[in-house]
Design an enzyme around this catalytic site. Structure first.
Site, short mmCIF file in Angstrom:
data_model
loop_
_atom_site.label_atom_id
_atom_site.label_comp_id
_atom_site.label_asym_id
_atom_site.label_seq_id
_atom_site.Cartn_x
_atom_site.Cartn_y
_atom_site.Cartn_z
N ASP A 231 0.75 -1.01 -0.26
CA ASP A 231 0.28 -0.18 0.07
C ASP A 231 0.88 1.63 0.13
O ASP A 231 1.89 1.38 0.63
CB ASP A 231 -0.51 0.07 1.43
CG ASP A 231 -2.35 0.91 1.22
OD1 ASP A 231 -2.01 1.77 0.11
OD2 ASP A 231 -2.64 0.75 2.16
N HIS A 232 0.68 2.39 -0.93
CA HIS A 232 1.04 3.45 -0.40
C HIS A 232 2.90 3.73 -0.54
O HIS A 232 3.38 3.56 0.12
CB HIS A 232 0.68 4.35 0.68
CG HIS A 232 -0.60 4.96 0.74
ND1 HIS A 232 -1.13 5.81 0.10
CD2 HIS A 232 -2.26 4.34 1.81
CE1 HIS A 232 -2.36 6.05 0.04
NE2 HIS A 232 -3.07 4.93 1.08
N ASP B 18 1.92 5.26 -5.63
CA ASP B 18 1.52 6.58 -5.02
C ASP B 18 2.60 7.95 -5.49
O ASP B 18 3.37 8.34 -4.43
CB ASP B 18 1.45 6.46 -3.56
CG ASP B 18 -0.03 7.87 -3.19
OD1 ASP B 18 0.19 8.14 -3.43
OD2 ASP B 18 0.04 7.50 -1.96
N HIS C 119 -7.91 10.68 4.42
CA HIS C 119 -7.23 9.73 4.72
C HIS C 119 -7.37 9.91 6.03
O HIS C 119 -7.13 11.38 6.49
CB HIS C 119 -5.77 9.49 4.39
CG HIS C 119 -5.25 8.99 2.91
ND1 HIS C 119 -5.35 8.71 1.51
CD2 HIS C 119 -5.32 7.01 2.72
CE1 HIS C 119 -5.27 7.91 1.54
NE2 HIS C 119 -4.93 6.80 1.87
N GLY C 120 -7.01 9.31 7.24
CA GLY C 120 -6.65 10.06 8.98
C GLY C 120 -8.30 10.10 9.35
O GLY C 120 -9.53 9.18 9.22
N HIS D 90 -10.10 4.51 -0.25
CA HIS D 90 -9.04 4.62 1.05
C HIS D 90 -9.87 5.92 1.41
O HIS D 90 -11.20 6.44 1.28
CB HIS D 90 -8.07 5.40 -0.01
CG HIS D 90 -6.93 4.44 -0.65
ND1 HIS D 90 -5.81 4.42 -0.19
CD2 HIS D 90 -6.60 3.87 -1.72
CE1 HIS D 90 -5.27 3.96 -0.97
NE2 HIS D 90 -6.16 3.32 -1.67
N GLY D 91 -9.07 6.04 2.79
CA GLY D 91 -10.21 7.04 4.00
C GLY D 91 -11.41 6.50 4.72
O GLY D 91 -12.17 6.75 4.30
ZN LIG Z 1 -4.91 5.10 2.08
#
Ligand SMILES: [Zn+2]
Length: 305
Positions: free
Chosen positions: A102-103, A124, A200-201, A232-233
């Site tokens: 991921d990322h 990413d 995200h977060g 995502h997120g």
């Molecule tokens: Zn992500």
């Protein structure tokens, strides 16, 4: 099931080895089946062996496909042997489980990952400008695909800033449908993570309900056609909203804290009170239970493997 040992030593179903790319790629197979079957598959961010074991045990218990998602941090901190352990354990499961990176922000990390038995990698370059994102992705798609690895890319990353407030103006980074189509055509990526207000977060006041632009997600989905979308997120997203995302093309759903919080709480409360063997066994059990719930209630992937 008939199987042969692949070069990496992992066991893959025989039918898989006879198909051609991308149909012989595990992540592609899992997401393609989900898109056709009307369900979604979780990509569960794992940080340690408890996470890897929990995903495998939950997937086997629920008869669900799954994706184990590792971060470049794991590659660096736990090293290549941990990656090989995760891949070997995932591929030896009685249900389809892929291992995804991921990322991957640093090009050097992608280069390193391409030498490892990952099934798929998320390149990413979303913090770069659009042209550079396209250039970087297109280059890695070529190299990765030649090695049998599929690539996911993200357009316009949204980071939750202080107090969960986005650090950028949401509107400016949202994925434009025609740009998404162009991006997919020019890069050749297999999976696309669009930005439609997902953060995200942590989400700020009003939560994802306030931030998400679902009509935009629907338009992106229509524009890119059969390319599976990645969500995502997802921290703090309600089951109902997950279903909305699925209706609009999201088949790979990244789950991190959503399935990890119970485990963290259990470990925090029990560490030092239980023998380490018991702590680990019970910890994995708690973790797996959260994942199974997601497979049943969020993804509908239970019983699909
Ligand atoms: Zn992500």
């Amino acid at each position: 099931m008939l199987s042969i040992a692949s070069e990496a030593g992992a066991i893959r179903p025989l039918s898989v080895t006879m198909a051609s790319f991308p149909h012989n790629n595990r992540t592609f197979q899992i997401l393609d089946a989900a898109a056709k079957g009307g369900f979604a598959v979780g990509a569960y961010n794992c940080y340690n062996d408890d996470g890897v074991l929990a995903v495998i045990r939950a997937a086997e218990a629920a008869r669900s496909p799954a994706i184990i998602a590792l971060f470049p941090w794991t590659m660096k901190f736990q090293g290549v042997h941990f990656i090989r352990f995760a891949v070997e354990a995932a591929h030896a499961a009685s249900v389809p489980i892929a291992v995804h990176l991921d990322h991957c922000i640093e090009p050097a990390d992608v280069e390193a990952a391409l030498e490892l038995p990952f099934d798929s990698i998320m390149v990413d370059a979303s913090i770069q400008d659009e042209d550079e994102n396209v250039k970087q992705c297109a280059r890695f798609v070529q190299v990765a695909n030649a090695k049998g690895i599929t690539i996911e890319a993200e357009m316009g990353r949204i980071e939750g800033g202080e107090d969960g407030l986005p650090s950028v103006d949401l509107e400016t980074v949202m994925t434009k449908p025609e740009a998404a189509k162009d991006f997919v055509d020019r890069t050749g990526v297999q999976f696309l993570a669009p930005a439609f207000g997902n953060i995200h977060g942590s989400y700020g006041p009003g939560g994802p309900e306030k931030c998400w632009n679902l009509p935009l997600l629907a338009k992106v989905h229509r524009a890119v056609g059969p390319v599976p979308l990645v969500l995502h997120g997802t921290h703090g997203v309600s089951d109902q909203l997950f279903h909305e995302a699925r209706k609009n093309g999201c088949v790979k759903i990244n789950l991190n804290k959503t399935v990890r919080n119970e485990y963290t709480r259990f470990i925090a409360e029990s560490a030092g009170k239980l023998e380490l063997t018991v702590l680990k066994e019970k910890g994995v059990e708690v973790y797996a239970r959260s994942i199974e719930r997601a497979m049943r209630d969020i993804l509908d992937s239970a019983g699909k493997a």
